[in-house]
Scaffold this motif. Structure first.
Motif, PDB file in Angstrom:
ATOM      1  N   UNK A   1     -27.554  55.244  -2.456  1.00 40.37           N
ATOM      2  CA  UNK A   1     -26.401  54.761  -3.237  1.00 40.37           C
ATOM      3  C   UNK A   1     -26.049  55.774  -4.301  1.00 40.37           C
ATOM      4  N   UNK A   2     -24.667  55.799  -4.533  1.00 39.31           N
ATOM      5  CA  UNK A   2     -24.136  56.732  -5.570  1.00 39.31           C
ATOM      6  C   UNK A   2     -23.689  55.963  -6.858  1.00 39.31           C
ATOM      7  N   UNK A   3     -23.883  54.626  -7.016  1.00 34.89           N
ATOM      8  CA  UNK A   3     -23.411  53.987  -8.223  1.00 34.89           C
ATOM      9  C   UNK A   3     -24.432  52.970  -8.578  1.00 34.89           C
ATOM     10  N   UNK A   4     -25.739  53.253  -8.627  1.00 35.20           N
ATOM     11  CA  UNK A   4     -26.469  52.500  -9.154  1.00 35.20           C
ATOM     12  C   UNK A   4     -26.330  52.302 -10.651  1.00 35.20           C
ATOM     13  N   UNK A   5     -26.941  50.935 -11.150  1.00 34.95           N
ATOM     14  CA  UNK A   5     -26.673  50.673 -12.628  1.00 34.95           C
ATOM     15  C   UNK A   5     -27.778  49.514 -12.731  1.00 34.95           C
ATOM     16  N   UNK A   6     -28.281  49.452 -13.898  1.00 34.61           N
ATOM     17  CA  UNK A   6     -29.112  48.413 -14.405  1.00 34.61           C
ATOM     18  C   UNK A   6     -28.281  47.274 -14.643  1.00 34.61           C
ATOM     19  N   UNK A   7     -26.881  47.417 -14.914  1.00 35.62           N
ATOM     20  CA  UNK A   7     -26.042  46.277 -15.350  1.00 35.62           C
ATOM     21  C   UNK A   7     -26.167  45.111 -14.212  1.00 35.62           C
ATOM     22  N   UNK A   8     -26.612  45.397 -12.756  1.00 35.43           N
ATOM     23  CA  UNK A   8     -27.011  44.259 -11.807  1.00 35.43           C
ATOM     24  C   UNK A   8     -27.633  43.280 -12.384  1.00 35.43           C
ATOM     25  N   UNK A   9     -28.679  43.627 -12.952  1.00 30.56           N
ATOM     26  CA  UNK A   9     -29.841  42.661 -13.370  1.00 30.56           C
ATOM     27  C   UNK A   9     -29.486  41.796 -14.380  1.00 30.56           C
ATOM     28  N   UNK A  10     -28.363  42.254 -15.204  1.00 34.98           N
ATOM     29  CA  UNK A  10     -27.975  41.330 -16.415  1.00 34.98           C
ATOM     30  C   UNK A  10     -27.722  39.860 -16.134  1.00 34.98           C
ATOM     31  N   UNK A  11     -28.504  38.928 -16.832  1.00 34.76           N
ATOM     32  CA  UNK A  11     -28.520  37.707 -16.851  1.00 34.76           C
ATOM     33  C   UNK A  11     -29.569  36.996 -15.514  1.00 34.76           C
ATOM     34  N   UNK A  12     -30.131  38.111 -15.091  1.00 31.45           N
ATOM     35  CA  UNK A  12     -30.694  37.538 -13.729  1.00 31.45           C
ATOM     36  C   UNK A  12     -32.257  37.805 -13.636  1.00 31.45           C
ATOM     37  N   UNK A  13     -32.553  39.199 -14.162  1.00 28.76           N
ATOM     38  CA  UNK A  13     -33.690  39.686 -14.021  1.00 28.76           C
ATOM     39  C   UNK A  13     -34.218  40.339 -15.229  1.00 28.76           C
TER      40      UNK A  13
ATOM     41  N   UNK B   1     -39.274  47.980 -21.171  1.00 29.60           N
ATOM     42  CA  UNK B   1     -39.038  46.480 -20.870  1.00 29.60           C
ATOM     43  C   UNK B   1     -37.634  45.957 -21.177  1.00 29.60           C
ATOM     44  N   UNK B   2     -37.027  45.753 -20.541  1.00 32.06           N
ATOM     45  CA  UNK B   2     -35.600  45.157 -20.660  1.00 32.06           C
ATOM     46  C   UNK B   2     -35.262  43.511 -20.430  1.00 32.06           C
ATOM     47  N   UNK B   3     -34.979  42.987 -21.268  1.00 24.21           N
ATOM     48  CA  UNK B   3     -34.946  41.408 -21.049  1.00 24.21           C
ATOM     49  C   UNK B   3     -33.489  41.222 -20.144  1.00 24.21           C
ATOM     50  N   UNK B   4     -33.425  39.973 -19.979  1.00 21.55           N
ATOM     51  CA  UNK B   4     -32.132  39.417 -19.102  1.00 21.55           C
ATOM     52  C   UNK B   4     -30.814  39.820 -19.664  1.00 21.55           C
ATOM     53  N   UNK B   5     -31.056  40.032 -21.188  1.00 20.55           N
ATOM     54  CA  UNK B   5     -29.643  40.312 -21.979  1.00 20.55           C
ATOM     55  C   UNK B   5     -29.484  41.681 -21.965  1.00 20.55           C
ATOM     56  N   UNK B   6     -30.277  42.286 -21.470  1.00 20.84           N
ATOM     57  CA  UNK B   6     -30.068  43.886 -21.722  1.00 20.84           C
ATOM     58  C   UNK B   6     -30.665  44.406 -22.699  1.00 20.84           C
ATOM     59  N   UNK B   7     -31.564  43.632 -23.568  1.00 20.43           N
ATOM     60  CA  UNK B   7     -32.007  44.209 -24.880  1.00 20.43           C
ATOM     61  C   UNK B   7     -33.463  44.981 -24.470  1.00 20.43           C
ATOM     62  N   UNK B   8     -33.805  46.038 -24.952  1.00 17.26           N
ATOM     63  CA  UNK B   8     -35.157  46.420 -24.920  1.00 17.26           C
ATOM     64  C   UNK B   8     -35.975  45.724 -25.884  1.00 17.26           C
ATOM     65  N   UNK B   9     -37.193  45.500 -25.247  1.00 11.68           N
ATOM     66  CA  UNK B   9     -38.239  44.567 -25.934  1.00 11.68           C
ATOM     67  C   UNK B   9     -39.416  45.289 -26.009  1.00 11.68           C
ATOM     68  N   UNK B  10     -39.757  46.345 -25.356  1.00 12.99           N
ATOM     69  CA  UNK B  10     -40.705  47.015 -25.359  1.00 12.99           C
ATOM     70  C   UNK B  10     -40.534  48.350 -24.855  1.00 12.99           C
ATOM     71  N   UNK B  11     -41.285  49.413 -25.498  1.00 14.74           N
ATOM     72  CA  UNK B  11     -41.245  51.074 -25.242  1.00 14.74           C
ATOM     73  C   UNK B  11     -42.297  51.514 -25.330  1.00 14.74           C
TER      74      UNK B  11
END
Length: 210
Positions: free
Chosen positions: A24-36, A144-154
């Motif tokens: 796929x040419x347009x992969x983004x982590x935005x698809x997981x926001x609010x969900x995973x 580790x990125x939470x469901x709000x898109x915040x980095x919680x662990x690196x």
């Protein structure tokens, strides 16, 4: 390098191979926001020695992540075509066939740079020529990125040092325990163990039992 902890994860749109066989040419982590939740990890290069052990290790634990509502996503500076070829190479030949989570192609190296894991710097010499200092691949970074898109662990390892996938699961458990119960997790905490209330009284109560 500034820490990303507590900040929005850098956004990107890039090619990726998903389900081991589809580009796929347009992969983004935005698809997981609010969900995973997302475990987003970098590895140096395709077709290397340590890297396949890590990618297979994440695949072997994929159900454990999915049970915790976590999407696992890998990334390196290789192209999507390199990923595709490696994903279709048998494991006994050094390939990663059987890996089903997305593998992102950071061919421009911009994603690794924005996450602070690029093992190189680009500089200009006195004559104005651009040169690379270091190794233009990604360190073994894990976020580790939470469901709000915040980095919680690196966690960022140097190139020779493979990661512990069970530790990634433990950190997910710790974050989810905190979110559910409002309790903080002490040293060496694992799921099922006693945690602590984030007050002086809670800490004293915890210490009195240990």
């Amino acid at each position: 390098m500034r820490s990303l902890i507590g900040k929005k994860a850098p956004r990107f749109t890039a090619p990726a191979v998903i389900k081991g066989s589809q580009i796929v040419n347009d992969f983004s982590l935005d698809q997981y926001l609010g969900d995973k939740y997302v475990i987003f990890f970098f590895y140096p290069m395709d077709f290397t020695f340590v890297c396949p052990t890590e990618l297979h290790a994440f695949q072997e634990k994929l159900k454990d992540f999915e049970q915790r509502d976590v999407a696992v996503v890998g990334c390196s500076v290789d192209s999507e075509y390199s990923h595709f070829a490696w994903l279709n190479m048998d494991r006994n030949h050094g390939g990663i066939k059987g890996v089903t989570y997305p593998v992102v192609a950071d061919f421009s190296k911009a994603i690794a740079e924005n996450f602070g894991v690029l093992a190189a710097d680009y500089e200009y010499d006195d004559d104005g020529n651009l040169y690379c200092e270091g190794n233009p691949v990604a360190y073994r970074g894990l976020f580790l990125i939470d469901k709000e898109g915040i980095v919680r662990h690196a966690l960022i390892n140097d190139l020779p040092l493979g990661r512990n996938v069970d530790e990634a699961i433990r950190v997910v458990d710790a974050l989810q325990h905190y979110e559910k119960n409002g309790e903080v997790c002490p040293a060496n905490w694992s799921k099922g163990k006693e945690a602590m209330k984030a007050t002086e009284e809670g800490v004293s109560d915890y210490l009195s039992h240990h």
